[in-house]
Design a protein around this motif. Sequence first.
Motif, PDB file in Angstrom:
ATOM      1  N   ILE A  36      29.769  -7.523  15.033  1.00 28.42           N
ATOM      2  CA  ILE A  36      30.877  -6.724  14.495  1.00 28.42           C
ATOM      3  C   ILE A  36      30.505  -6.167  13.119  1.00 28.42           C
ATOM      4  CG2 ILE A  36      33.258  -6.868  13.665  1.00 28.42           C
ATOM      5  CD1 ILE A  36      33.730  -8.959  15.877  1.00 28.42           C
ATOM      6  N   ILE A  37      29.926  -7.035  12.253  1.00 25.64           N
ATOM      7  CA  ILE A  37      29.565  -6.589  10.903  1.00 25.64           C
ATOM      8  C   ILE A  37      28.566  -5.429  10.974  1.00 25.64           C
ATOM      9  CG2 ILE A  37      28.349  -7.256   8.784  1.00 25.64           C
ATOM     10  CD1 ILE A  37      29.506 -10.096   9.257  1.00 25.64           C
ATOM     11  N   TYR A  38      27.552  -5.600  11.833  1.00 26.34           N
ATOM     12  CA  TYR A  38      26.513  -4.570  11.864  1.00 26.34           C
ATOM     13  C   TYR A  38      26.946  -3.297  12.587  1.00 26.34           C
ATOM     14  CZ  TYR A  38      23.030  -7.086   9.289  1.00 26.34           C
ATOM     15  OH  TYR A  38      22.349  -7.674   8.274  1.00 26.34           O
ATOM     16  N   SER A  39      28.112  -3.318  13.236  1.00 21.40           N
ATOM     17  CA  SER A  39      28.608  -2.072  13.816  1.00 21.40           C
ATOM     18  C   SER A  39      29.118  -1.148  12.705  1.00 21.40           C
ATOM     19  CB  SER A  39      29.707  -2.351  14.831  1.00 21.40           C
ATOM     20  OG  SER A  39      30.889  -2.730  14.180  1.00 21.40           O
ATOM     21  N   VAL A  48      18.912  -3.809   9.233  1.00 20.77           N
ATOM     22  CA  VAL A  48      18.836  -3.598   7.783  1.00 20.77           C
ATOM     23  C   VAL A  48      20.184  -3.064   7.308  1.00 20.77           C
ATOM     24  CG1 VAL A  48      17.621  -2.406   5.928  1.00 20.77           C
ATOM     25  CG2 VAL A  48      16.403  -3.034   8.024  1.00 20.77           C
ATOM     26  N   TRP A  49      20.810  -3.790   6.368  1.00 19.66           N
ATOM     27  CA  TRP A  49      22.134  -3.383   5.908  1.00 19.66           C
ATOM     28  C   TRP A  49      22.013  -2.259   4.901  1.00 19.66           C
ATOM     29  CZ3 TRP A  49      26.838  -3.852   7.587  1.00 19.66           C
ATOM     30  CH2 TRP A  49      27.893  -3.514   6.748  1.00 19.66           C
ATOM     31  N   ALA A  50      22.720  -1.160   5.095  1.00 18.85           N
ATOM     32  CA  ALA A  50      22.616  -0.026   4.178  1.00 18.85           C
ATOM     33  C   ALA A  50      23.994   0.503   3.820  1.00 18.85           C
ATOM     34  CB  ALA A  50      21.759   1.073   4.789  1.00 18.85           C
ATOM     35  N   GLY A  51      24.959  -0.389   3.665  1.00 18.54           N
ATOM     36  CA  GLY A  51      26.280   0.048   3.239  1.00 18.54           C
ATOM     37  C   GLY A  51      27.236   0.246   4.398  1.00 18.54           C
ATOM     38  N   PHE A  52      28.540   0.304   4.050  1.00 18.60           N
ATOM     39  CA  PHE A  52      29.606   0.360   5.044  1.00 18.60           C
ATOM     40  C   PHE A  52      29.793   1.784   5.553  1.00 18.60           C
ATOM     41  CE2 PHE A  52      34.006   0.950   6.264  1.00 18.60           C
ATOM     42  CZ  PHE A  52      34.237  -0.149   7.073  1.00 18.60           C
TER      43      PHE A  52
END
Lengths: 316, 273
Positions: free
Chosen positions: B28-31, B40-44
């Motif tokens: 869910i978070i990575y969607s 790789v997290w690159a912001g919401f």
Amino acid sequence: MGVLLPPRRAGVDIVSALQSIFKRATIWLPYLWLIVFFLAPFLLVAKLSVSEPAIAQPPYLPAMNWLDGPIGWWCDIKTFSISNYTFLTQDALYWKSYLSSVQIAFISTLLTLLIGFPLAYGMARAPRNLRPLLLMLVILPFWTSFLIRVYAWIGILKKEGLLNQFLIWAGVISEPLTIMNTNWAVYIGIVYSYLPFMVLPLYANLEKQDGTLLEAAADLGCSKVSAFWQITWPLSRPGVIAGCMLVFIPAVGEFVIPSLLGGSSTLMIGRTLFDEFFQNRDWPVSSAVAIILLLILIIPIMLFQKSEARAREQGA
Amino acid sequence: MTRQWTSFNIASVVLGFAFLYIPILLLIIYSFNASKLVTVWAGFSTKWYAAAFANLGLVDAAWVTFKVAIVSASVATVLGTMAAMALMRYTRFRGRFLFSGMIYAPLVMPEVITGLSLLLLFVAVGMERGITTVTLAHITFSMCFVAVVVQSRLASFDRSLEEAALDLGATPARTFFSITLPIIMPAVIAGWMLAFTLSLDDLVIAQFNSGPGATTLPMKIFSQVRLGVTPEINAVCTILVAIVTLGVIIASLSMKYNDVQRARAEQLAMQTK
């Protein structure tokens, strides 16, 4: 004669006729449905497994013509070929698939028990007002899509995935682990997907167990560990059997988990059957694969049913 | 069991639930991740939701899936409830053994076999594969789950209510609709929901029994996932998880509310006596 009957009597007849229609429909509608859509297709699989393959549409020769009458049937039966079954024994792919499915399912079931038992045990000992919430939390993942739950692991397990990122960040490993596309990924997928099936029967069993037995054991000088092995574990046997069978039986025929998480070397019979059918288009051989798979599953299913029947007797 | 809750027990419960929930939470978070790289997290960002809704293939598949799920769950609930009544109430009929066998067998039958066998039936009778065949297949296996759920409710309730109605001259049909059905309603609703989610979820049986133009959402997801994880699929999965979770929570809250109402009504009845 019916016309001469008094009107009231006729009314009663209609009512009782309607009554028996209601009862009969209740029985026969689902019955017929299952005969047409479950039994007949199953017989077709059995029939096809003894037919010769052919390059045609559909790709098999009929092994039996139902309109031939009894004598014709006998002639047809004589032409039944077991060539599909002998083919299964000759090609190593098939018996290796069966063997490795059973092995993977067995290991995964043990791992599920290893994780599920402490969880169910902890739930059963939780404060009484907390238990319904915990139970709900076990059931909730069961409602969310199986495919999505398996898919979620791909992003975690792959080489540049979240698990490796985390472990490298934490300094546990310096090189990323290869888990994705190995049997380990399949074990993790099965344990994760089927954990609720293990926990629910175990919890139901452990919650009912009489706590005074453990107190008595403690009073008589028994250590907690040995009380667990001598009292709790033997008493939880029905729950353990039920949970293990509920994991093992579907795991053997699993298709989604090995094809998404497993590698090309992960042989599982569900996947082999699927490929045989869709890629090789050999319908008779895939039917024979299906029949043998069912024969393998009959033993655990009987075991499960026996333990269920015993549990029901004890409950009554 | 009412023994103390040791730290070992607490730890195993916490770890067990962490294992059950973290993968879904990560999905869910990575969607909502702005990057195309899933890990790789690159912001919401909510752009993947927009992309999912703009993807006509996905929207079509979702529509097909919902149609199949609603029709198959409804028919399966009717047939499954009838089957449960046949097994628990109208017990004396010929072939009962075969009948109960056919109710339980699909529950343990590997999906690949159910899918294959139904396909052979549809081919044998010359039926075009498509939405209809998928729906028929889904009805068949989910009606057995409904039957088991309803059956357990039928087994646990007081039969004297039904017997009283029959003694007072109500027909079996009347007895069923005004006594039995209201009592087993929670199980019937739970059965419908189970059938609905089973249909929503099914990949293998749909793969065998659907044809061109009848791609279901799981089939679509599966074929895309084989090419790799995409944030778009994460978004679709998150929507599905949200729908199912909401449905389950609403259903269990409304059942609880009904229970409370009934308890209150019973209390009132006792007081006025």
